[in-house]
Design a protein around this motif. Structure first.
Motif, PDB file in Angstrom:
ATOM      1  N   ILE A 119       0.918  -1.176  -0.010  1.00  0.00           N
ATOM      2  CA  ILE A 119      -0.016   0.098   0.171  1.00  0.00           C
ATOM      3  C   ILE A 119       0.805   1.087  -0.127  1.00  0.00           C
ATOM      4  CG2 ILE A 119      -1.715  -1.077   1.093  1.00  0.00           C
ATOM      5  CD1 ILE A 119      -1.225   0.440   3.795  1.00  0.00           C
ATOM      6  N   SER A 120       0.384   2.341  -0.329  1.00  0.00           N
ATOM      7  CA  SER A 120       1.120   3.440  -0.567  1.00  0.00           C
ATOM      8  C   SER A 120       1.186   4.156   1.125  1.00  0.00           C
ATOM      9  CB  SER A 120       0.484   4.818  -1.366  1.00  0.00           C
ATOM     10  OG  SER A 120      -0.647   5.088  -0.673  1.00  0.00           O
ATOM     11  N   PHE A 121       2.025   4.951   1.227  1.00  0.00           N
ATOM     12  CA  PHE A 121       2.586   5.521   2.543  1.00  0.00           C
ATOM     13  C   PHE A 121       1.329   6.395   2.950  1.00  0.00           C
ATOM     14  CE2 PHE A 121       3.862   9.020  -0.208  1.00  0.00           C
ATOM     15  CZ  PHE A 121       3.655   9.921   0.485  1.00  0.00           C
ATOM     16  N   GLY A 132      -5.459   5.458   5.937  1.00  0.00           N
ATOM     17  CA  GLY A 132      -6.407   4.512   6.159  1.00  0.00           C
ATOM     18  C   GLY A 132      -7.129   4.291   4.956  1.00  0.00           C
ATOM     19  N   LYS A 133      -7.545   2.870   4.526  1.00  0.00           N
ATOM     20  CA  LYS A 133      -8.283   2.959   3.216  1.00  0.00           C
ATOM     21  C   LYS A 133      -9.221   1.542   3.159  1.00  0.00           C
ATOM     22  CE  LYS A 133      -7.823   3.183  -1.911  1.00  0.00           C
ATOM     23  NZ  LYS A 133      -6.849   3.436  -2.893  1.00  0.00           N
ATOM     24  N   LYS A 134     -10.369   1.469   2.578  1.00  0.00           N
ATOM     25  CA  LYS A 134     -10.720   0.012   2.270  1.00  0.00           C
ATOM     26  C   LYS A 134     -10.372  -0.394   0.833  1.00  0.00           C
ATOM     27  CE  LYS A 134     -15.301   0.667   4.609  1.00  0.00           C
ATOM     28  NZ  LYS A 134     -16.646   0.303   4.747  1.00  0.00           N
ATOM     29  N   VAL A 135      -9.793  -1.662   0.909  1.00  0.00           N
ATOM     30  CA  VAL A 135      -9.423  -2.384  -0.256  1.00  0.00           C
ATOM     31  C   VAL A 135     -10.008  -3.777  -0.374  1.00  0.00           C
ATOM     32  CG1 VAL A 135      -7.153  -0.991  -0.253  1.00  0.00           C
ATOM     33  CG2 VAL A 135      -7.363  -3.105   0.909  1.00  0.00           C
ATOM     34  N   GLY A 194      -2.827   4.776  10.009  1.00  0.00           N
ATOM     35  CA  GLY A 194      -1.772   4.623  10.935  1.00  0.00           C
ATOM     36  C   GLY A 194      -1.086   3.399  11.023  1.00  0.00           C
ATOM     37  N   VAL A 195      -1.577   2.532  10.117  1.00  0.00           N
ATOM     38  CA  VAL A 195      -1.069   1.132   9.987  1.00  0.00           C
ATOM     39  C   VAL A 195       0.370   1.202   9.895  1.00  0.00           C
ATOM     40  CG1 VAL A 195      -1.096   0.572   7.467  1.00  0.00           C
ATOM     41  CG2 VAL A 195      -1.412  -1.437   9.012  1.00  0.00           C
ATOM     42  N   GLN A 196       1.253   0.357  10.407  1.00  0.00           N
ATOM     43  CA  GLN A 196       2.721   0.430  10.281  1.00  0.00           C
ATOM     44  C   GLN A 196       3.185  -0.719   9.311  1.00  0.00           C
ATOM     45  OE1 GLN A 196       4.454   2.766  12.207  1.00  0.00           O
ATOM     46  NE2 GLN A 196       2.672   3.287  12.383  1.00  0.00           N
ATOM     47  N   VAL A 224       1.369  -6.108   5.892  1.00  0.00           N
ATOM     48  CA  VAL A 224       1.336  -4.747   5.127  1.00  0.00           C
ATOM     49  C   VAL A 224       2.736  -4.287   4.652  1.00  0.00           C
ATOM     50  CG1 VAL A 224       0.531  -2.429   5.431  1.00  0.00           C
ATOM     51  CG2 VAL A 224      -0.868  -4.100   6.350  1.00  0.00           C
ATOM     52  N   ILE A 225       2.888  -3.943   3.538  1.00  0.00           N
ATOM     53  CA  ILE A 225       3.940  -3.494   3.164  1.00  0.00           C
ATOM     54  C   ILE A 225       3.827  -2.181   2.418  1.00  0.00           C
ATOM     55  CG2 ILE A 225       5.932  -3.924   1.381  1.00  0.00           C
ATOM     56  CD1 ILE A 225       5.591  -6.333   3.231  1.00  0.00           C
ATOM     57  N   VAL A 226       4.176  -1.283   3.167  1.00  0.00           N
ATOM     58  CA  VAL A 226       4.326   0.106   2.882  1.00  0.00           C
ATOM     59  C   VAL A 226       5.410   0.775   1.920  1.00  0.00           C
ATOM     60  CG1 VAL A 226       4.071   2.826   3.868  1.00  0.00           C
ATOM     61  CG2 VAL A 226       3.296   0.794   5.198  1.00  0.00           C
ATOM     62  N   LYS A 227       4.889   1.093   0.790  1.00  0.00           N
ATOM     63  CA  LYS A 227       5.756   1.646  -0.178  1.00  0.00           C
ATOM     64  C   LYS A 227       5.975   2.945  -0.342  1.00  0.00           C
ATOM     65  CE  LYS A 227       6.247  -2.621  -2.107  1.00  0.00           C
ATOM     66  NZ  LYS A 227       7.589  -3.146  -2.478  1.00  0.00           N
ATOM     67  N   THR A 228       6.989   3.437  -0.641  1.00  0.00           N
ATOM     68  CA  THR A 228       7.281   4.878  -0.577  1.00  0.00           C
ATOM     69  C   THR A 228       7.797   5.160  -2.133  1.00  0.00           C
ATOM     70  OG1 THR A 228       8.167   5.124   1.625  1.00  0.00           O
ATOM     71  CG2 THR A 228       8.738   6.815  -0.120  1.00  0.00           C
TER      72      THR A 228
END
Length: 378
Positions: free
Chosen positions: A283-285, A291-294, A310-312, A339-343
């Motif tokens: 997901i995007s930073f 937050g978002k529904k996916v 605020g998911v980490q 959850v993989i936060v992508k920059t």
């Protein structure tokens, strides 16, 4: 280096039945098989388990092992030794000349335990074949065609190997018993020995005119594709039993069974752990902050998931009941979302301007980095 006791290797008692021996072997073979276990030493343990099974499952070898241990199978090693009163008397390997040591001791000590030989119909050995199954087919189940080869009873002679019933005669050498008794003079006197009849091979029958279809063998070697049902939820290493598609029986006995061991092709995204499924979701930073529904892919289709504000990075979210249904109970496992936060590496001017504006309004004394530095000053 001395070998471990074979009963200890398989984790069974010395009174274990053949079914208990086979069950223990399958469990340990699956645990240590080099295709399934890459840990150091697993291959050596697998070989040890295989050797123990080969000896203990064979009635004759097991009897010799119980009497003499590994000395009965080590070439050039005397079955005598420090505690053997017959040491040096010419006993080597498994017997004295053609005389079976078990029979000698049995006769000398007044009977005792004699080997139990069967000369009638005997069931064939089971066989093992590995089949590769795609990940999703193992989850959802599927009917597949599996190429197998086995010995099938000849339909022309019904497995007798004879052209017709008049071509089957009672063996004159053993009188139909399948075995013969011979006498041999030994150091203990005249000893009687029982062995398979060489004329009929233990069947008690001889064929005077062979079946033209199978050449007297009683079976034909068959290669064909068999439809096999892959049950939903089956896991790697589990086996499917196909009755009477193993090795041919002896003396008219039925075939053994064929066991198909499942090897599962890995999925590009899903990972399996028991009945649970794991998947990495990028997901995007910005979505991580707000937050978002996916709609998240599962093994049964997509499911809507709320990504909390605020998911980490690397946080794991649980999607209950979206795992694999248990083969016996039918209850499903869960799916775990990593959850993989992508920059982004490139952004537009407008995006950059907005981020700079956000940065300027951030309380620098309360930033993550400043908090990190303060922890070193304590």
């Amino acid at each position: 280096m001395a070998k471990r006791d074979f009963y200890e290797v398989l984790g069974i008692s010395k009174s274990a039945t053949k079914d208990e021996i086979k069950s223990a072997y399958r469990k340990l073979a699956k645990k240590y098989h080099p295709d399934l276990n890459k840990e150091p030493g697993a291959e050596e343990k697998f070989k040890e388990v295989q050797e123990a099974y080969d000896i203990l499952y064979d009635d004759k070898k097991r009897e010799m092992y119980d009497q003499f241990g590994m000395a009965a199978f080590e070439q050039g090693v005397s079955t005598g030794g420090a505690g053997n009163p017959f040491s040096g008397a010419g006993f080597a390997g498994q017997g004295f000349g053609d005389v079976d040591l078990g029979d000698i001791f049995s006769s000398f000590f007044g009977g005792g335990r004699r080997s139990q030989r069967s000369y009638g119909p005997q069931r064939g050995d089971d066989t093992l074949q590995r089949i590769r199954v795609p990940f999703m087919d193992a989850i959802l189940g599927k009917k597949v065609l599996v190429p197998v080869s086995y010995d099938e009873k000849c339909s022309k002679c019904d497995g007798t190997g004879a052209k017709d019933s008049s071509s089957i005669k009672t063996c004159t050498r053993c009188g139909g018993k399948g075995y013969i008794k011979t006498q041999q003079r030994t150091i203990f006197g005249v000893m009687e020995q029982q062995s398979v009849c060489p004329d009929c091979g233990g069947s008690g029958k001889v064929i005077t005119d062979k079946c033209p279809d199978c050449g007297g063998r009683g079976y034909k070697h068959i290669k064909r594709d068999i439809e096999v049902n892959i049950p939903a939820g089956i896991n790697a290493g589990q086996q499917i039993r196909i009755r009477e598609k193993g090795e041919a029986g002896r003396n008219g006995g039925p075939n053994g069974d064929l066991y198909l061991e499942i090897v599962i092709t890995p999925h590009e995204f899903f990972r399996r752990d028991g009945n649970d499924i794991h998947i990495d979701v990028p997901i995007s930073f910005v979505d991580a902050i707000l937050g978002k529904k996916v709609d998240i892919p599962t093994v049964y289709g997509e499911a809507e998931v709320e990504i909390p504000a605020g998911v980490q990075p690397n946080q794991i979210l649980r999607l209950k009941g979206r795992g694999i249904k248990d083969m016996r109970k039918g209850t499903p496992g869960d799916q775990y979302i990593h959850v993989i936060v992508k920059t982004p590496t490139k952004i537009s001017r407008e995006q950059k301007k907005l981020l700079e504006e956000y940065q300027s309004k951030e309380d620098k004394k309360d930033s993550f980095f400043e908090k990190f530095k303060k922890s070193f000053k304590r």
